[in-house]
Motif scaffolding. Structure first.
Motif, PDB file in Angstrom:
ATOM      1  N   GLU A  61     -53.237 -19.308  -8.368  1.00 45.24           N
ATOM      2  CA  GLU A  61     -52.246 -18.239  -8.524  1.00 45.24           C
ATOM      3  C   GLU A  61     -52.259 -17.694  -9.949  1.00 45.24           C
ATOM      4  N   SER A  62     -52.414 -18.577 -10.926  1.00 42.96           N
ATOM      5  CA  SER A  62     -52.397 -18.123 -12.317  1.00 42.96           C
ATOM      6  C   SER A  62     -53.577 -17.206 -12.629  1.00 42.96           C
ATOM      7  N   ASP A  63     -54.729 -17.423 -12.002  1.00 43.02           N
ATOM      8  CA  ASP A  63     -55.863 -16.522 -12.192  1.00 43.02           C
ATOM      9  C   ASP A  63     -55.543 -15.125 -11.665  1.00 43.02           C
ATOM     10  N   ALA A  64     -54.917 -15.060 -10.518  1.00 45.34           N
ATOM     11  CA  ALA A  64     -54.548 -13.773  -9.928  1.00 45.34           C
ATOM     12  C   ALA A  64     -53.518 -13.051 -10.789  1.00 45.34           C
ATOM     13  N   VAL A  65     -52.551 -13.775 -11.309  1.00 42.22           N
ATOM     14  CA  VAL A  65     -51.526 -13.183 -12.175  1.00 42.22           C
ATOM     15  C   VAL A  65     -52.158 -12.691 -13.474  1.00 42.22           C
ATOM     16  N   GLU A  66     -53.073 -13.458 -14.026  1.00 39.59           N
ATOM     17  CA  GLU A  66     -53.761 -13.052 -15.256  1.00 39.59           C
ATOM     18  C   GLU A  66     -54.544 -11.767 -15.041  1.00 39.59           C
ATOM     19  N   LEU A  67     -55.185 -11.643 -13.898  1.00 41.91           N
ATOM     20  CA  LEU A  67     -55.941 -10.429 -13.584  1.00 41.91           C
ATOM     21  C   LEU A  67     -55.015  -9.216 -13.516  1.00 41.91           C
ATOM     22  N   ILE A  68     -53.884  -9.357 -12.861  1.00 41.76           N
ATOM     23  CA  ILE A  68     -52.919  -8.251 -12.792  1.00 41.76           C
ATOM     24  C   ILE A  68     -52.447  -7.872 -14.188  1.00 41.76           C
ATOM     25  N   THR A  69     -52.171  -8.845 -15.025  1.00 39.47           N
ATOM     26  CA  THR A  69     -51.723  -8.587 -16.395  1.00 39.47           C
ATOM     27  C   THR A  69     -52.779  -7.807 -17.173  1.00 39.47           C
ATOM     28  N   LYS A  70     -54.029  -8.176 -17.037  1.00 39.43           N
ATOM     29  CA  LYS A  70     -55.110  -7.468 -17.731  1.00 39.43           C
ATOM     30  C   LYS A  70     -55.227  -6.026 -17.251  1.00 39.43           C
ATOM     31  N   VAL A  71     -55.126  -5.824 -15.951  1.00 37.12           N
ATOM     32  CA  VAL A  71     -55.224  -4.475 -15.404  1.00 37.12           C
ATOM     33  C   VAL A  71     -54.055  -3.614 -15.894  1.00 37.12           C
ATOM     34  N   LEU A  72     -52.862  -4.171 -15.933  1.00 37.32           N
ATOM     35  CA  LEU A  72     -51.707  -3.424 -16.428  1.00 37.32           C
ATOM     36  C   LEU A  72     -51.847  -3.091 -17.907  1.00 37.32           C
ATOM     37  N   THR A  73     -52.422  -3.992 -18.675  1.00 37.68           N
ATOM     38  CA  THR A  73     -52.683  -3.726 -20.090  1.00 37.68           C
ATOM     39  C   THR A  73     -53.660  -2.574 -20.235  1.00 37.68           C
ATOM     40  N   LEU A  74     -54.689  -2.579 -19.435  1.00 35.39           N
ATOM     41  CA  LEU A  74     -55.665  -1.495 -19.447  1.00 35.39           C
ATOM     42  C   LEU A  74     -54.996  -0.163 -19.101  1.00 35.39           C
ATOM     43  N   GLN A  75     -54.141  -0.188 -18.107  1.00 34.12           N
ATOM     44  CA  GLN A  75     -53.441   1.029 -17.702  1.00 34.12           C
ATOM     45  C   GLN A  75     -52.554   1.552 -18.837  1.00 34.12           C
ATOM     46  N   THR A  76     -51.814   0.672 -19.477  1.00 29.32           N
ATOM     47  CA  THR A  76     -50.933   1.068 -20.575  1.00 29.32           C
ATOM     48  C   THR A  76     -51.726   1.676 -21.720  1.00 29.32           C
ATOM     49  N   ARG A  77     -52.816   1.027 -22.079  1.00 31.91           N
ATOM     50  CA  ARG A  77     -53.636   1.537 -23.175  1.00 31.91           C
ATOM     51  C   ARG A  77     -54.269   2.879 -22.819  1.00 31.91           C
ATOM     52  N   SER A  78     -54.650   3.057 -21.577  1.00 29.44           N
ATOM     53  CA  SER A  78     -55.228   4.330 -21.142  1.00 29.44           C
ATOM     54  C   SER A  78     -54.209   5.457 -21.272  1.00 29.44           C
ATOM     55  N   VAL A  79     -52.972   5.191 -20.893  1.00 38.76           N
ATOM     56  CA  VAL A  79     -51.912   6.188 -21.031  1.00 38.76           C
ATOM     57  C   VAL A  79     -51.721   6.554 -22.505  1.00 38.76           C
ATOM     58  N   THR A  80     -51.727   5.559 -23.368  1.00 42.33           N
ATOM     59  CA  THR A  80     -51.583   5.799 -24.806  1.00 42.33           C
ATOM     60  C   THR A  80     -52.718   6.685 -25.320  1.00 42.33           C
ATOM     61  N   MET A  81     -53.924   6.439 -24.839  1.00 45.38           N
ATOM     62  CA  MET A  81     -55.061   7.249 -25.265  1.00 45.38           C
ATOM     63  C   MET A  81     -54.937   8.691 -24.801  1.00 45.38           C
ATOM     64  N   VAL A  82     -54.462   8.903 -23.593  1.00 48.37           N
ATOM     65  CA  VAL A  82     -54.277  10.270 -23.094  1.00 48.37           C
ATOM     66  C   VAL A  82     -53.244  10.984 -23.964  1.00 48.37           C
ATOM     67  N   GLU A  83     -52.153  10.302 -24.290  1.00 45.33           N
ATOM     68  CA  GLU A  83     -51.129  10.900 -25.153  1.00 45.33           C
ATOM     69  C   GLU A  83     -51.715  11.288 -26.501  1.00 45.33           C
ATOM     70  N   CYS A  84     -52.491  10.411 -27.083  1.00 48.57           N
ATOM     71  CA  CYS A  84     -53.112  10.680 -28.378  1.00 48.57           C
ATOM     72  C   CYS A  84     -54.080  11.860 -28.280  1.00 48.57           C
ATOM     73  N   ALA A  85     -54.882  11.884 -27.220  1.00 47.56           N
ATOM     74  CA  ALA A  85     -55.845  12.968 -27.043  1.00 47.56           C
ATOM     75  C   ALA A  85     -55.145  14.313 -26.859  1.00 47.56           C
TER      76      ALA A  85
END
Length: 125
Positions: A61-85
């Motif tokens: 279960e912890s592996d699955a939760v870690e994967l979701i956390t990484k994907v959400l981090t990627l999503q957040t950073r992508s949004v930040t990049m769009v704002e900056c661009a």
């Protein structure tokens, strides 16, 4: 200098850089940082996709939760990049209509969504 994998770096820096907080930057500094973030995101995305491909082998279960956390981090950073661009594009004179077209929304929707970011000129530091 401490070495991190892209995912580790985003996890540690995400709260500060992803929040949009920080002092205004010159356009040149902002675009350099945007290029670095783009490269880091690409590496992180590749690592996440590799992990997703191996998901059938992950049986905890912890592996699955870690994967979701990484994907959400990627999503957040992508949004930040769009704002900056978008802020950089507006600084360089790109019209809201063109930005809206690129984002698949009207110029009014683009303006409503990004005008505060543009006024603050805040990109990740």
């Amino acid at each position: 200098m401490q070495s991190h994998t892209p995912g580790q770096r985003f996890t540690q820096e995400g709260a500060q850089a992803g929040s949009g907080a920080g002092s205004p930057q010159t356009p040149e500094v902002a675009i350099d940082r945007l290029a670095q973030l783009s490269q880091d995101l690409e590496q992180l995305a590749e690592a996440i996709l590799d992990q997703c491909a191996d998901v059938s082998q992950q049986d905890t279960e912890s592996d699955a939760v870690e994967l979701i956390t990484k994907v959400l981090t990627l999503q957040t950073r992508s949004v930040t990049m769009v704002e900056c661009a978008v802020a950089h594009a507006r600084y360089r004179g790109v019209k809201w209509r063109q930005i809206g077209d690129l984002l698949g929304v009207s110029r009014q929707a683009a303006h409503a969504h990004f005008s505060d970011v543009v006024q603050q000129h805040r990109c990740p530091t």
